[in-house]
Design a protein around this motif. Structure first.
Motif, mmCIF file in Angstrom:
data_model
loop_
_atom_site.group_PDB
_atom_site.id
_atom_site.type_symbol
_atom_site.label_atom_id
_atom_site.label_comp_id
_atom_site.label_asym_id
_atom_site.label_seq_id
_atom_site.Cartn_x
_atom_site.Cartn_y
_atom_site.Cartn_z
ATOM 1 N N VAL A 1 0.867 -1.192 0.000
ATOM 2 C CA VAL A 1 0.000 0.000 0.000
ATOM 3 C C VAL A 1 0.897 1.233 0.000
ATOM 4 C CG1 VAL A 1 -1.859 1.201 1.181
ATOM 5 C CG2 VAL A 1 -1.766 -1.297 1.218
ATOM 6 N N ARG B 1 -2.367 -1.451 -8.244
ATOM 7 C CA ARG B 1 -2.323 -2.854 -7.839
ATOM 8 C C ARG B 1 -1.988 -3.728 -9.039
ATOM 9 N NH1 ARG B 1 -4.612 -3.327 -2.744
ATOM 10 N NH2 ARG B 1 -5.131 -5.516 -2.946
ATOM 11 N N THR C 1 -9.995 1.423 -1.801
ATOM 12 C CA THR C 1 -8.840 0.705 -1.275
ATOM 13 C C THR C 1 -7.943 1.692 -0.537
ATOM 14 O OG1 THR C 1 -7.701 1.057 -3.367
ATOM 15 C CG2 THR C 1 -8.846 -1.028 -3.095
ATOM 16 N N TYR C 2 -7.104 1.129 0.327
ATOM 17 C CA TYR C 2 -6.213 1.962 1.117
ATOM 18 C C TYR C 2 -5.115 2.572 0.232
ATOM 19 C CZ TYR C 2 -8.262 -0.357 5.176
ATOM 20 O OH TYR C 2 -9.119 -0.839 6.121
ATOM 21 N N GLY C 3 -4.598 3.711 0.660
ATOM 22 C CA GLY C 3 -3.354 4.234 0.092
ATOM 23 C C GLY C 3 -3.461 4.791 -1.309
#
Lengths: 146, 394
Positions: A81, A87, B128-130
């Motif tokens: 993160v 991602r 989502t995180y971040g």
């Protein structure tokens, strides 16, 4: 900045933002030097940089170090993160190294190859990896003579 | 020297909200439900509350932190129609919920108020995180550009070194994690009350940052838990058996490094905290009937076991084998499922479970006559804290 500059194709790493305390570290990295704060009074190294020596309260002075280190720990992080990191990219092998100058003088880096890593392995710095307008000191394993 | 406030204050009520993952219901409603349940459990009416204490910090970066929406701070309850009689509050910016408990004990013992509501409300944000900007300032500039940001790599780096130096295998931690899921399966307040986990599930779990797997990470939830604290004198006249606060201490050792965690941060930093609990209470390891140990990441339980002296350094992975930490074992640990399986309540779930166990209200997961419950919160260097609760006044 070094001629052998490396830029990541897939991942725009977060760009370090220097401040009043940390600016000399990043300026030195752009000149190809690794510097760490060392107290002018007690001689203790510390990292990351601080406004005062956390051992004695004295004045920290950025001092060039050898860049030689040993491996403390590592992890292969899947989709870490990290600000701005999409991602689904390849995992990052994050390492912690201890500079030879002082026990507990630890820096974070990542390594290109998830080679066989072990605690105490010899590591060495390279200064040629760009992140935005900054240069990241990165450590890599050193082949040991057999 | 024993603590001047030893058993001067007791937990007289416990209340839970529903537990959800993501929801559009404002978090303040969850906190209201938990508060109402705790006050009713204590046999009181809301106007009896004259003190408020929480540690409200949202557990993720980039939180908007709107009172009553994704964070429940003191302001949320000061705005409650029943809160006109409040004359003391504390909102901790450092530490965790154990800090709020300790603050409440001090206020009650000093006579600043008579009945304190302590709560913790947790929220799962959308997305989502971040996902914020691509720069890194301050200390993060020395870690985030290398992929090292947030708690996962911090814990992974410490755990790797722990396993290398102790000779342990990551699969062995399944004994703890699967056991905690079994406890959650007997806890109606657990988010995973109905979801089973086998040793095979654990061994095959997705790697997050090796050696950490998915099931080593706690499960984010939207929920609230509240406690009612009052003086021991008052608590004895209330319907529930009091859970006496026999000791309460705060972790103040400075962090060894600031870019990630070290084993020193975890174990050596935890030891002085636990030693203070023994000194305050006059109790020792052998007196503890159940331990509720913070498990934002599963290896933290190992570090706490070692820091608290339940086993030697590097021995905790062996200690959690063979049912030793099960409800029926020698030292029942995280009997409600912990953050891993009850849900990430940043230690409030651990506190509430300790009280239920001491009262004998833990249903199918009840430990036989635990007498003393040790609650250790935080991965030690995250400004953690500890509380030791007893079913009898010491």
């Amino acid at each position: 900045m070094s001629d052998q500059q490396v830029v990541d194709a897939a991942w725009a790493r977060p760009v370090p933002v220097p401040d009043d305390v940390t600016a000399p570290f990043w300026a030195a990295a752009r000149e190809g030097r690794l510097v760490v704060q060392r107290c002018a009074r007690c001689g203790t190294f510390q990292h990351p940089p601080r406004a005062r020596c956390t051992s004695c309260g004295g004045e920290p002075v950025f001092t060039e170090v050898s860049g030689d280190a040993t491996l403390v720990s590592w992890t292969t992080a899947h989709d870490p993160v990290v600000p701005g990191r999409p991602r689904g990219l390849a995992p990052v092998v994050i390492v912690v190294v201890e500079l030879v100058e002082q026990p507990g003088l630890w820096l974070v880096s990542d390594v290109d190859e998830p080679a066989e890593l072990r605690i105490g392995a010899t590591m060495c710095v390279a200064l040629g990896h760009a992140a935005g307008d900054q240069v990241l000191p990165r450590f890599h394993p050193v082949e040991e003579p057999s | 020297m024993t603590w001047a406030n030893r058993c001067a204050v007791a937990v007289a009520g416990v209340g839970f909200s529903a537990v959800e993952r993501r929801t559009s219901t404002p978090l303040g409603r969850f906190a209201d439900d938990a508060a109402a349940a705790a006050i009713a459990d204590a046999g009181l009416t809301p106007d009896a509350v004259d003190g408020l204490a929480t540690y409200p910090t949202p557990p993720f970066e980039g939180a908007v932190a709107r009172s009553g929406e994704d964070m429940v701070d003191v302001e949320h309850f000061l705005q409650a129609p029943w809160a006109r009689g409040v004359r003391w509050y504390s909102q901790a910016g450092e530490g965790m919920i154990t800090t709020s408990v300790r603050d409440a004990v001090h206020a009650l013992a000093a006579g600043a108020c008579s009945t304190v509501l302590v709560w913790r409300a947790m929220y799962v944000p959308p997305g989502t995180y971040g996902t914020h900007a691509g720069t890194a300032g301050g200390d993060a500039a020395f870690a985030a550009p290398y992929g090292c940001a947030g708690a996962i790599p911090w814990h992974a780096l410490a755990y790797r070194r722990y396993l290398e130096l102790s000779g342990g295998r990551r699969e062995a931690l399944g004994a703890l994690v699967v056991g905690q899921r079994r406890n959650a399966n007997r806890n109606p307040h657990a988010v995973f009350a109905d979801r089973l986990m086998t040793a095979q599930d654990y061994a095959g779990a997705r790697t997050v940052a090796d050696p950490l797997c998915l099931f080593d990470c706690d499960v984010p939830v939207t929920a609230a838990i509240a406690l009612v604290l009052t003086t021991a004198d008052r608590a004895r006249d209330l319907p529930r058996p009091p859970g006496y606060v026999a000791a309460a201490a705060q972790q103040t050792t400075r962090r060894e490094h600031r870019l990630h965690y070290t084993m020193g941060d975890h174990v050596e930093a935890g030891t002085p905290l636990v030693d203070e609990l023994w000194e305050q209470s006059g109790l020792a390891q052998a007196d503890v009937g159940t331990a509720q140990l913070y498990d934002g990441f599963a290896p933290s339980v190992l570090y706490w076991l070692e820091a608290a002296g339940f086993c030697g350094r590097g021995e905790a992975l062996d200690f959690v084998q063979d049912g030793r930490v099960a409800v029926e074992g020698k030292l029942p640990v995280n009997t409600g499922g912990g953050s891993l399986s009850q849900g990430r309540m940043h230690g409030m779930g651990h506190l509430a479970e300790a009280v239920l166990q001491l009262r004998g209200d833990a249903g199918e997961r009840q430990v036989v006559d635990p007498r003393a419950a040790l609650v250790l919160v935080g991965s030690p260097m995250l400004r953690g804290g500890g509380v030791l609760l007893t079913s009898e006044e010491l």
